[in-house]
Enzyme design. Structure first.
Site, short mmCIF file in Angstrom:
data_model
loop_
_atom_site.label_atom_id
_atom_site.label_comp_id
_atom_site.label_asym_id
_atom_site.label_seq_id
_atom_site.Cartn_x
_atom_site.Cartn_y
_atom_site.Cartn_z
CG ASN A 1 5.84 -11.73 -0.58
OD1 ASN A 1 6.51 -12.03 -1.55
ND2 ASN A 1 5.13 -10.61 -0.50
N GLY A 2 6.50 -15.27 -0.50
CA GLY A 2 6.72 -16.29 -1.53
C GLY A 2 6.49 -15.79 -2.94
N GLY B 1 -3.32 -3.49 3.71
CA GLY B 1 -4.13 -4.68 3.96
C GLY B 1 -5.16 -4.52 5.06
CG HIS C 1 -1.79 -14.64 3.68
ND1 HIS C 1 -2.33 -15.67 2.93
CD2 HIS C 1 -0.51 -14.52 3.24
CE1 HIS C 1 -1.43 -16.16 2.10
NE2 HIS C 1 -0.30 -15.48 2.27
CB VAL D 1 4.93 6.43 12.50
CG1 VAL D 1 3.77 7.30 12.97
CG2 VAL D 1 5.61 7.05 11.28
N GLY E 1 0.82 -1.21 0.00
CA GLY E 1 0.00 0.00 0.00
C GLY E 1 0.85 1.26 0.00
CG MET F 1 2.93 -18.07 -4.37
SD MET F 1 2.11 -19.30 -3.34
CE MET F 1 0.87 -19.91 -4.46
CG ASN G 1 -1.26 -16.80 -2.11
OD1 ASN G 1 -2.03 -17.47 -2.77
ND2 ASN G 1 -0.28 -17.33 -1.44
N GLY H 1 6.45 -6.56 3.23
CA GLY H 1 6.26 -8.00 3.04
C GLY H 1 6.88 -8.53 1.76
CD GLU I 1 1.63 -21.04 -0.59
OE1 GLU I 1 0.95 -20.02 -0.61
OE2 GLU I 1 2.85 -21.04 -0.35
CD GLU J 1 9.51 -0.14 6.57
OE1 GLU J 1 8.47 -0.09 5.90
OE2 GLU J 1 9.66 -0.90 7.56
P1 FAE Z 1 3.36 -4.72 4.58
O1 FAE Z 1 3.83 -5.25 3.26
O2 FAE Z 1 3.38 -5.58 5.75
O3 FAE Z 1 4.09 -3.35 4.82
C1 FAE Z 1 3.95 -2.62 6.02
C2 FAE Z 1 5.27 -1.91 6.31
O4 FAE Z 1 5.06 -0.95 7.36
C3 FAE Z 1 6.38 -2.83 6.80
O5 FAE Z 1 7.54 -2.61 6.03
C4 FAE Z 1 6.58 -2.43 8.26
O6 FAE Z 1 7.92 -2.58 8.71
C5 FAE Z 1 6.15 -0.99 8.25
N1 FAE Z 1 5.67 -0.49 9.54
C6 FAE Z 1 4.84 -1.10 10.40
N2 FAE Z 1 4.60 -0.30 11.48
C7 FAE Z 1 5.30 0.87 11.25
C8 FAE Z 1 5.44 2.07 12.00
N3 FAE Z 1 4.81 2.26 13.17
N4 FAE Z 1 6.25 3.04 11.51
C9 FAE Z 1 6.90 2.86 10.32
N5 FAE Z 1 6.78 1.72 9.58
C10 FAE Z 1 5.98 0.74 10.04
O7 FAE Z 1 1.80 -4.25 4.42
N6 FAE Z 1 1.23 -12.66 -0.03
C11 FAE Z 1 0.99 -13.03 -1.30
O8 FAE Z 1 0.13 -12.46 -1.97
N7 FAE Z 1 1.74 -14.03 -1.89
C12 FAE Z 1 2.70 -14.72 -1.19
O9 FAE Z 1 3.36 -15.61 -1.74
C13 FAE Z 1 2.92 -14.37 0.16
N8 FAE Z 1 3.84 -15.04 0.92
C14 FAE Z 1 4.12 -14.59 2.19
C15 FAE Z 1 5.13 -15.22 2.92
C16 FAE Z 1 5.50 -14.72 4.16
C17 FAE Z 1 6.59 -15.39 4.95
C18 FAE Z 1 4.85 -13.56 4.69
C19 FAE Z 1 5.25 -12.98 6.02
C20 FAE Z 1 3.83 -12.96 3.97
C21 FAE Z 1 3.45 -13.46 2.73
N9 FAE Z 1 2.45 -12.85 1.98
C22 FAE Z 1 2.18 -13.28 0.71
C23 FAE Z 1 1.66 -11.74 2.52
C24 FAE Z 1 2.06 -10.37 1.96
O10 FAE Z 1 3.44 -10.17 2.03
C25 FAE Z 1 1.30 -9.28 2.76
O11 FAE Z 1 -0.08 -9.51 2.57
C26 FAE Z 1 1.64 -7.88 2.30
O12 FAE Z 1 3.02 -7.61 2.46
C27 FAE Z 1 0.84 -6.84 3.07
O13 FAE Z 1 1.02 -5.60 2.43
P2 FAE Z 1 0.74 -4.25 3.21
O14 FAE Z 1 1.02 -3.12 2.30
O15 FAE Z 1 -0.59 -4.32 3.87
#
Ligand code: FAE
Length: 529
Positions: A143-144, A497, A469, A274, A46, A146, A507, A139, A384, A65
């Protein structure tokens, strides 16, 4: 000194960083007392979409970040640590690893590590551990890869207030293209040594009458072919995934964020967490803690922003908003803030195959195939076929099932601890187990095989107490308007998310990205035009 003048004074050129193919965070970009038009909290899907599209609309953006900028190699010459020999780079501020599949043959194989601001966070709540990426790219670093667009017929249950025609005609294609999603060469798949585990998984699904589908990925499949041929450095084929990929993966720092910093209008402040957002004049005062690699605060900074985009992930965004509502800083937020959090129905399980169904000692860490049983009204599931890249033959078939779990949890502020709790109960995942059993009981019966009980604990069949997720907590059209504008506060937006009410049927990151593309387009046109 203004932020732009400061950047000029330090000679830093973000465009050059993008040309080098990777978004780079500046060393000390967020100045105490600075004023910015837009501040984005978090650099995952996002946040990256918001940063790029705002910058392209001519708006200067500061991205805060909390994780590191993963650009400098460690002592071994690699940015990310090896999977089988994890060090501090693997986990966010832990002294031991907390592997999702943490047991094998009767024992835990977690290891002691140095405490460090590593790339994978296993955040513990009462009834669930939530895995999240930490760093510039969120993430996408762990992440994988996918990259799944949900089936159109399932979309209404995911985001009922959103026009599906627009999503499938415009925003899903836009997201897929900008993320660099690619498809596996199916001829290559049929003979690739590294996908033997997936072919075994497919064969067993077919023999029990289940449908399956190839799954696109952001990992460069052409690079993977070269890994298999041993002509390049191995990453997916060296088991790299949850602690970061040293090659091959189109993570956000190489796609959206590289393009964002390439505009020259985006500054990324890594290791800036933050801690609060408070109304100030016509904008908001954003307080952040600059942290070192031990997680210690080295400076506290206050920046005033006209607009603030919450993109700290489902958990991060929900925690911030719930705490600030409870503490009175953002008291007018809707009571829907903190509600409707779900785990995307995640549950993992392993099966023990016969000796004639070897899954291979060389396994690509990037899954490429899923069993599709979502149409089963008795228990929808999309499973998966996951790798188990241990470097030896294990005869394990591993699966991550996404199920239609109806339970939803809520975040609440705990004034005793000063922290935000999540009331998810492990037992709430029973319906996910039941849905997964509808596939794997049948496959076991047909194949004459059994579940592994040694992968998620001692005599524990189901990986039911963690999720990859996290979704929801600040749901679209409930806690916000239908484009992510937070009720009660002009200029505050949610764009990650947290907007999605607990489940995506597949996913989630393509849906998070596509929804962010839809929302930011409207916000730029109506609020910033
Ligand atoms: P995200 O990507 O989590 O980004 C949030 C960011 O905000 C992070 O970098 C944090 O460090 C940062 N943050 C948090 N709090 C603060 C704060 N207070 N101040 C400053 N920064 C902050 O959010 N999804 C798929 O579709 N396919 C896959 O294959 C898949 N595999 C995965 C495997 C693993 C091991 C994991 C952990 C997740 C996987 N996911 C997968 C899920 C996917 O990575 C996740 O849904 C997204 O990353 C969420 O995106 P957002 O933008 O919501």
């Amino acid at each position: 000194m203004s932020r732009r003048r400061f950047l000029a004074a330090t000679g830093f050129t973000l465009g050059a960083a993008a040309l080098a193919g990777r978004a780079v965070a500046t060393a000390a970009p967020a100045l105490d007392g600075d004023k910015v038009p837009a501040l984005v909290i978090g650099s995952g899907y996002g946040g990256s979409v918001a940063a790029l599209r705002l910058a392209q609309a001519g708006i200067d953006v500061l991205v805060a970040e909390m994780g590191m900028s993963w650009t400098k190699p460690g002592p071994d010459g690699d940015i990310f640590c090896p999977v089988l020999k994890p060090d501090g780079r693997s986990y966010w501020l832990r002294e031991t690893t907390d592997q999702p599949v943490g047991y094998f043959l009767g024992g835990s194989y977690n290891k002691d590590i140095d405490r460090y601001t590593g790339v994978l966070d296993s955040e513990g709540f009462g009834g669930i551990r939530v895995y999240q990426g930490r760093g510039v790219g969120g993430g996408s670093l762990v992440n994988g890869g996918m990259a799944v667009t949900p089936k159109r017929e399932n979309f209404g249950a995911i985001l009922p207030s959103v026009n599906a025609d627009e999503m499938y005609a415009t925003y899903y294609p836009r997201a897929n293209s900008a993320l660099g999603v690619n498809h596996i060469d199916q001829n290559w798949f049929e003979s690739a040594e590294c996908y033997q585990f997936a072919r075994v998984g497919r064969k067993h699904a077919e023999r029990s009458g289940f449908g399956w589908t190839f799954v696109p990925n952001v990992y460069d499949f052409e690079y993977m072919k070269k890994e298999q041929a041993n002509t390049v450095r191995r990453s997916a084929l060296a088991g790299e995934v949850i602690y970061g990929n040293n090659a091959g993966k189109r993570s956000l720092d190489k796609t959206y964020l590289a393009a964002a910093t390439g505009t020259g209008k985006v500054t990324i402040a890594a290791q800036h967490m933050v801690t609060s957002v408070t109304p100030s004049g016509s904008g908001y005062e954003v307080e952040m803690a600059q942290i070192d690699t031990q997680g210690r605060t080295t400076a506290t900074k206050k920046v005033v922003a006209d607009r603030v985009f919450f993109a700290a992930g489902s958990v991060g965004t929900s925690k911030l908003l719930v705490a600030m509502k409870a503490k009175g800083q953002l008291r007018n937020l809707s009571d829907a803030v903190g509600q409707k959090w779900g785990n995307n129905g995640n549950v993992m399980v392993g099966r023990a195959n016969h000796m004639w169904d070897a899954t291979g000692s060389l396994q690509s860490a990037m899954p490429c195939l899923g069993i599709d049983n979502w149409a089963d009204a008795g228990g929808p599931a999309f499973a998966e076929v996951a790798p188990f890249p241990s470097g030896i033959e294990t005869y394990v078939s591993l699966y991550l099932a996404i199920t239609k779990n109806p339970n939803r949890a809520k975040f609440t502020f705990n004034s005793g601890t000063g922290k935000v709790d999540l009331n998810w109960q492990t037992a709430w995942n029973q319906s996910s187990i039941d849905a997964a059993k509808r596939i794997f009981d049948k496959i076991n019966k047909k194949e004459g095989t059994i579940y592994r009980t040694d992968l998620f604990g001692v005599y524990k069949t189901w990986g039911d107490d963690f999720t990859y997720h996290p979704l929801g907590g600040c749901v679209l059209n409930e806690a916000t308007d239908n484009y992510g504008r937070l009720h009660g506060y002009q200029g505050l937006y949610v764009i990650d998310g947290a907007l999605i009410p607990g489940n995506t049927s597949v996913n989630p990151f393509v849906t998070i990205t596509a929804l962010a593309e839809r929302n930011i387009e409207r916000i730029i046109a109506d609020d910033l035009g």
